[in-house]
Write a protein that holds these residues in place. Structure first.
Motif, PDB file in Angstrom:
ATOM      1  N   GLY A 184      82.824  29.856  12.597  1.00  0.00           N
ATOM      2  CA  GLY A 184      82.509  31.263  12.468  1.00  0.00           C
ATOM      3  C   GLY A 184      83.879  31.868  12.536  1.00  0.00           C
ATOM      4  O   GLY A 184      83.675  33.388  12.202  1.00  0.00           O
ATOM      5  N   ILE A 185      84.833  31.268  12.129  1.00  0.00           N
ATOM      6  CA  ILE A 185      86.092  31.827  11.565  1.00  0.00           C
ATOM      7  C   ILE A 185      86.153  33.220  10.184  1.00  0.00           C
ATOM      8  O   ILE A 185      86.426  33.874  10.594  1.00  0.00           O
ATOM      9  N   PRO A 186      85.318  33.047   8.979  1.00  0.00           N
ATOM     10  CA  PRO A 186      85.606  34.062   8.336  1.00  0.00           C
ATOM     11  C   PRO A 186      85.055  35.420   9.140  1.00  0.00           C
ATOM     12  O   PRO A 186      85.132  36.317   9.169  1.00  0.00           O
ATOM     13  N   ASP A 187      83.678  35.360  10.115  1.00  0.00           N
ATOM     14  CA  ASP A 187      83.397  36.637  10.687  1.00  0.00           C
ATOM     15  C   ASP A 187      84.262  36.616  11.549  1.00  0.00           C
ATOM     16  O   ASP A 187      84.161  38.171  11.832  1.00  0.00           O
ATOM     17  N   LEU A 188      84.937  36.086  11.991  1.00  0.00           N
ATOM     18  CA  LEU A 188      85.986  37.124  13.431  1.00  0.00           C
ATOM     19  C   LEU A 188      87.046  37.395  12.344  1.00  0.00           C
ATOM     20  O   LEU A 188      87.251  38.683  12.834  1.00  0.00           O
ATOM     21  N   LEU A 189      87.011  37.141  10.981  1.00  0.00           N
ATOM     22  CA  LEU A 189      88.327  37.881  10.788  1.00  0.00           C
ATOM     23  C   LEU A 189      88.065  39.275   9.472  1.00  0.00           C
ATOM     24  O   LEU A 189      88.338  40.104  10.811  1.00  0.00           O
ATOM     25  N   LEU A 190      86.164  38.752   9.994  1.00  0.00           N
ATOM     26  CA  LEU A 190      85.986  40.059   9.500  1.00  0.00           C
ATOM     27  C   LEU A 190      85.807  40.978  10.097  1.00  0.00           C
ATOM     28  O   LEU A 190      85.611  42.651  10.399  1.00  0.00           O
ATOM     29  N   ALA A 191      85.324  40.979  11.343  1.00  0.00           N
ATOM     30  CA  ALA A 191      85.357  41.750  12.338  1.00  0.00           C
ATOM     31  C   ALA A 191      86.485  42.583  12.966  1.00  0.00           C
ATOM     32  O   ALA A 191      85.692  43.511  13.834  1.00  0.00           O
ATOM     33  N   ARG A 214      57.121  31.365 -11.346  1.00  0.00           N
ATOM     34  CA  ARG A 214      57.430  31.189 -12.123  1.00  0.00           C
ATOM     35  C   ARG A 214      56.022  30.211 -13.443  1.00  0.00           C
ATOM     36  O   ARG A 214      55.388  30.738 -14.473  1.00  0.00           O
ATOM     37  N   ALA A 215      55.667  29.591 -12.328  1.00  0.00           N
ATOM     38  CA  ALA A 215      54.484  28.744 -12.777  1.00  0.00           C
ATOM     39  C   ALA A 215      53.634  28.821 -12.849  1.00  0.00           C
ATOM     40  O   ALA A 215      52.358  29.571 -14.233  1.00  0.00           O
ATOM     41  N   ARG A 216      52.803  30.473 -12.195  1.00  0.00           N
ATOM     42  CA  ARG A 216      51.934  30.823 -11.902  1.00  0.00           C
ATOM     43  C   ARG A 216      51.562  32.213 -12.755  1.00  0.00           C
ATOM     44  O   ARG A 216      50.751  31.960 -13.328  1.00  0.00           O
ATOM     45  N   THR A 217      52.710  33.014 -12.874  1.00  0.00           N
ATOM     46  CA  THR A 217      52.511  33.767 -12.957  1.00  0.00           C
ATOM     47  C   THR A 217      53.799  34.081 -13.876  1.00  0.00           C
ATOM     48  O   THR A 217      52.959  35.104 -14.453  1.00  0.00           O
ATOM     49  N   GLY A 218      54.193  33.914 -14.392  1.00  0.00           N
ATOM     50  CA  GLY A 218      55.337  33.977 -15.977  1.00  0.00           C
ATOM     51  C   GLY A 218      56.077  35.671 -15.471  1.00  0.00           C
ATOM     52  O   GLY A 218      56.540  35.737 -16.059  1.00  0.00           O
ATOM     53  N   ALA A 219      56.196  35.436 -14.014  1.00  0.00           N
ATOM     54  CA  ALA A 219      56.521  37.039 -13.557  1.00  0.00           C
ATOM     55  C   ALA A 219      57.953  37.128 -13.699  1.00  0.00           C
ATOM     56  O   ALA A 219      58.349  35.587 -12.740  1.00  0.00           O
ATOM     57  N   PRO A 220      59.186  37.946 -14.340  1.00  0.00           N
ATOM     58  CA  PRO A 220      60.476  37.518 -13.628  1.00  0.00           C
ATOM     59  C   PRO A 220      60.876  37.686 -12.529  1.00  0.00           C
ATOM     60  O   PRO A 220      60.651  38.598 -11.009  1.00  0.00           O
ATOM     61  N   THR A 221      61.876  36.656 -12.149  1.00  0.00           N
ATOM     62  CA  THR A 221      61.588  36.356 -10.841  1.00  0.00           C
ATOM     63  C   THR A 221      64.200  36.660 -10.800  1.00  0.00           C
ATOM     64  O   THR A 221      64.449  36.556 -11.472  1.00  0.00           O
ATOM     65  N   VAL A 222      64.071  36.827  -9.060  1.00  0.00           N
ATOM     66  CA  VAL A 222      65.701  37.109  -8.941  1.00  0.00           C
ATOM     67  C   VAL A 222      65.761  36.570  -7.830  1.00  0.00           C
ATOM     68  O   VAL A 222      65.342  36.684  -6.701  1.00  0.00           O
ATOM     69  N   ARG A 223      66.817  35.695  -7.454  1.00  0.00           N
ATOM     70  CA  ARG A 223      66.758  35.029  -6.668  1.00  0.00           C
ATOM     71  C   ARG A 223      67.590  35.077  -5.777  1.00  0.00           C
ATOM     72  O   ARG A 223      68.862  34.539  -6.338  1.00  0.00           O
ATOM     73  N   VAL A 224      67.023  35.433  -4.301  1.00  0.00           N
ATOM     74  CA  VAL A 224      68.567  36.422  -3.369  1.00  0.00           C
ATOM     75  C   VAL A 224      69.128  35.797  -2.051  1.00  0.00           C
ATOM     76  O   VAL A 224      67.958  35.489  -1.686  1.00  0.00           O
ATOM     77  N   PRO A 225      69.778  34.420  -2.006  1.00  0.00           N
ATOM     78  CA  PRO A 225      69.223  33.423  -0.484  1.00  0.00           C
ATOM     79  C   PRO A 225      69.520  34.472   0.744  1.00  0.00           C
ATOM     80  O   PRO A 225      70.063  35.536   0.387  1.00  0.00           O
ATOM     81  N   LEU A 226      68.133  33.715   1.504  1.00  0.00           N
ATOM     82  CA  LEU A 226      68.469  34.745   2.727  1.00  0.00           C
ATOM     83  C   LEU A 226      69.952  34.672   3.385  1.00  0.00           C
ATOM     84  O   LEU A 226      70.317  32.898   3.213  1.00  0.00           O
ATOM     85  N   ALA A 227      70.548  35.150   4.250  1.00  0.00           N
ATOM     86  CA  ALA A 227      71.574  35.159   5.007  1.00  0.00           C
ATOM     87  C   ALA A 227      71.319  34.703   6.519  1.00  0.00           C
ATOM     88  O   ALA A 227      69.359  34.998   6.948  1.00  0.00           O
ATOM     89  N   PRO A 228      71.786  34.248   7.742  1.00  0.00           N
ATOM     90  CA  PRO A 228      71.719  33.675   8.528  1.00  0.00           C
ATOM     91  C   PRO A 228      70.749  34.862   9.540  1.00  0.00           C
ATOM     92  O   PRO A 228      70.707  36.549   8.598  1.00  0.00           O
ATOM     93  N   ASN A 229      70.161  34.662  10.167  1.00  0.00           N
ATOM     94  CA  ASN A 229      69.128  35.772  10.363  1.00  0.00           C
ATOM     95  C   ASN A 229      69.649  36.707  12.033  1.00  0.00           C
ATOM     96  O   ASN A 229      69.563  37.278  13.030  1.00  0.00           O
ATOM     97  N   VAL A 230      71.069  35.637  12.559  1.00  0.00           N
ATOM     98  CA  VAL A 230      71.924  35.845  13.561  1.00  0.00           C
ATOM     99  C   VAL A 230      73.703  35.585  13.335  1.00  0.00           C
ATOM    100  O   VAL A 230      73.104  34.499  12.683  1.00  0.00           O
ATOM    101  N   THR A 231      73.981  36.915  12.811  1.00  0.00           N
ATOM    102  CA  THR A 231      75.111  36.335  12.451  1.00  0.00           C
ATOM    103  C   THR A 231      76.341  36.407  13.951  1.00  0.00           C
ATOM    104  O   THR A 231      75.820  36.616  14.518  1.00  0.00           O
TER     105      THR A 231
END
Length: 743
Positions: free
Chosen positions: A487-494, A159-176
């Motif tokens: 990791g309890i939520p992932d167990l339930l989702l699985a 934003r500071a350099r170009t003023g381009a509109p941004t959308v922030r999408v946080p990274l997810a873990p690269n290993v679940t």
């Protein structure tokens, strides 16, 4: 074949395979995720055909031509300088793309590179402000309709350099995390010959000189003086887009020589690249994950997010800009100096020596989520489809599993209205609850609950193992959990069930926790609007009511005072930071007794009626389980009595048994954690109180108040006169008392 109704996306990206480039791995996951929601993505790698000087220009032109032939609705470029071997030529891509097709660029790295590097900064700024050219991405960012960023630092820089509109999408873990992760971790420890009980440090991610492995190896001699069996597992590949094969071999040789120089060669294992399931096992094997990056660790790191998601205590180096929201959260242990083996050894050593600190880091890290980035980012739903209705009340569930392993009686009681609501909306369901004792005893006499399960032991990993056992015993149609660690939520989702795994998402600071649970479940279509008015209510057997009546009758008669309403004091709290001063309790008991109130006292779980030497401030109630105590509270309620106590489980139990309460709130915000009777807030303007992040307050874990060295200033601020007046007012309003139904 792709139907006409699907959005078609071309995704240009770097040429490396997933085992050599984090961005390529990200693209592979993203393509699958978008396909699951009906978006057809065609990956378009920019792959040079030879080693000529213009190879990246040719690769860019070929990729653009392929995009044009695809006839897509959107072009989404994945950009990182290392993905294109630090060539600026892929930045020419927009010149060759169809002008009628929107362009989106995700920047995975940004703010530290320029092509060409010799151009003066002021000239770059002129080009960027005019949206003509960007020093890192060429025409990609200036020509994009939107720029996707993964963290605050990139957002601010773009934003500071170009003023381009941004959308922030946080990274997810690269290993679940994986359902069998703990078992796989134990197997891996055995495979590398780790002695039982020996501590294991794990570095995870691509190995590169900027990752700080040299300094971590340099810290091992000092650490092994205190932990002779300590081992280090370097879990990750060396060869990558950022480190070509010849350089990778040379760097591995350098690190191997360094282990011999420090006489720790027997303690270090280099695994090379690990597939996802082995990487997950390595994280589960770790006692501590260490990420000693030479520029510091930020939210750009998928390895960091993976370590936290696996519930591992994690040590990171401080970032160059002084830290971000993660470093301030207390979810990681921060090494204050980068590129410093001594500082690494000191911080890692403190974490290894303190099991309470390790557990605290693991729990905070597993619960931690980046702050909501704003309206431009998609929300985290926390649900998946399964055998239950998704958004309507029409269908019912046959099997429901509710998991509450936060540890406190009060935590379970705040969830109780949701448990009862789910039972009402699914009258034929078999509803099971997995929780800790002693709260389990309250549910075993509750007709809404078919089965109560508890962890088998108190050692690390017990809660996760209990979830695995519960899922193996019966597959639920619906699973709801308040518990986010290990990791309890992932167990339930699985499990394939429909899941609600984040009942803590985006809480307003003035919304009670229990009501927040109800509203989120209502929003998921699992509860009706009428359920939102429910309060915690314990179901008591007749025997507990009769015993409570007899006990309170006997103790009130023994006081031989005027027949005023009895008052029960809950003088203890599970955490020192919540305790009201002992002298205040004694002064309150004396004043109430002088006013004719029989004063009774709840014994602590250890059997002690109070915390100091001397007589208790009131007549102690006889010890018993929670059902017994609830019966005594119900008997007090029937006499128009009042229960006084801090923000703790017994006070919530009193309210759930039908008594009017006077709650003493200090570090917790009464608006969010109030019991619903008369909730008194100490030091309302405390600058350190965080209504929605109480565990991040500086006083929380050790009761070290920044405002008063003698104890929590917020609790001391609750004046005895004020509490006495609140008790007197409550005893004059018997209509406030909820009468329990007849047995």
């Amino acid at each position: 074949m792709v139907g006409d109704d699907r959005i078609r996306v071309a995704m240009p990206h770097g040429p490396a395979p997933v085992d050599r480039d984090g961005v390529s791995d990200y693209v592979a996951h993203l393509v699958r995720a978008l396909d699951d929601v009906g978006v057809a993505v065609t990956p378009v790698p920019l792959r040079p055909a030879d080693r000529s000087a213009l190879r990246w220009l040719t690769a860019t032109a070929r990729a653009a031509e392929r995009v044009r032939r695809l006839g897509v609705d959107l072009v989404h470029v994945q950009f990182a300088p290392s993905a294109y071997r630090f060539s600026g030529l892929p930045g020419l891509l927009p010149f060759r793309l169809p002008r009628t097709v929107p362009l989106v660029t995700t920047v995975h790295e940004y703010g530290s590179w320029a092509a060409p590097g010799w151009l003066p900064g002021p000239l770059w700024s002129l080009l960027e402000r005019a949206r003509l050219w960007d020093r890192e991405t060429g025409r990609l960012v200036p020509a994009s309709a939107a720029v996707v960023v993964t963290n605050e630092g990139h957002d601010v820089a773009v934003r500071a350099r170009t003023g381009a509109p941004t959308v922030r999408v946080p990274l997810a873990p690269n290993v679940t995390d994986r359902p069998d992760g703990s078992t796989a971790g134990r197997r891996l420890r055995a495979e590398i010959g780790l002695p039982v009980g020996a501590p294991l440090l794990v570095f995870f991610g691509f190995v590169h000189p900027v990752k700080g492995i040299r300094h971590l190896i340099g810290a091992l001699p000092a650490l092994r003086r205190e932990h002779p069996d300590l081992r280090l597992l370097v879990a990750g590949g060396f060869t990558s887009q950022a480190l070509p094969e010849a350089e990778a071999r040379a760097f591995r040789d350098e690190l191997t020589a360094l282990t011999h120089r420090h006489q720790v060669a027997d303690a270090v294992t280099f695994t090379g690249y690990l597939p996802p399931e082995r990487a997950s096992a390595a994280l589960h094997a770790a006692d501590v994950v260490v990420l000693p990056f030479t520029a510091g660790v930020t939210l750009k790191s998928g390895a960091l997010l993976a370590a936290l998601a696996h519930g591992r205590p994690t040590v990171v180096t401080a970032s160059e800009d002084g830290g971000d929201q993660l470093h301030r959260s207390g979810a990681v242990a921060v090494v204050p100096r980068r590129r410093d083996s001594e500082a690494l050894a000191d911080t890692v050593g403190r974490v290894l020596a303190d099991p309470v600190l390790r557990r605290r880091l693991a729990e905070r890290g597993a619960r931690w989520r980046p702050a909501t980035p704003g309206p431009g980012s998609p929300p985290r739903t926390g649900t998946s489809t399964g055998g239950c209705s998704d958004g309507t009340m029409a269908d019912r569930c046959a099997e429901i599993l509710v998991v509450d392993l936060l540890g406190g009686i009060g935590d379970l009681l705040m969830l109780l209205p949701s448990i009862h609501g789910l039972a009402r909306r699914n009258p034929d369901a078999r509803l099971r609850v997995l929780t800790h004792g002693p709260g389990a005893g309250l549910l075993r006499v509750d007709p809404a609950v078919a089965e109560v399960r508890t962890p088998r032991h108190g050692r690390p990993g017990a809660e996760r193992a209990a979830v695995v056992e519960a899922l193996a015993a019966r597959r639920p149609d619906l699973a709801v959990t308040t518990t986010r660690y290990d990791g309890i939520p992932d167990l339930l989702l699985a499990s394939g069930a429909r899941c609600v795994t984040d009942l803590w998402r985006r809480p307003p600071p003035d919304e009670p926790v229990g009501l927040r649970y109800l509203r989120l479940l209502h929003a998921e279509g699992l509860l009706a609007r009428a359920d939102l008015d429910a309060s915690p209510r314990v179901r008591l057997p007749a025997s507990a009511r009769v015993a409570g009546e007899e006990t309170v009758d006997r103790l009130v008669a023994a006081t031989r005072g005027p027949a005023a309403a009895p008052v029960v004091l809950v003088t203890d709290a599970g955490m020192p930071v919540k305790r009201w001063p002992e002298h205040s309790w004694r002064a309150l008991a004396e004043r109430l007794a002088a006013l004719g109130h029989p004063v009774l006292t709840v014994r602590s779980p250890t059997g002690e009626a109070h915390r100091a030497d001397g007589d208790p401030p009131g007549v102690p109630l006889p010890p018993g389980d929670l059902t017994t105590l609830a019966g005594q509270f119900a008997a007090t309620a029937r006499r128009g009595g009042v229960i006084v106590g801090p923000d703790t489980g017994p006070l919530r139990l009193a309210a759930a048994a039908g008594a009017v309460t006077v709650g003493l709130f200090g570090p917790t915000d009464a608006r969010r954690y109030g019991v619903g009777g008369v909730d008194l807030q100490g030091l309302p303007a405390c600058p350190h109180r965080r209504a929605t992040a109480i565990t991040e307050q500086p006083c929380w874990w050790e009761a070290r108040c920044p405002l008063d060295a003698t104890g929590p200033a917020c609790m001391a601020d609750l004046d005895v006169n004020r509490v006495t007046a609140a008790v007197r007012a409550a005893t004059r309003h018997p209509a406030l008392v909820w009468r329990p139904p007849a047995a």
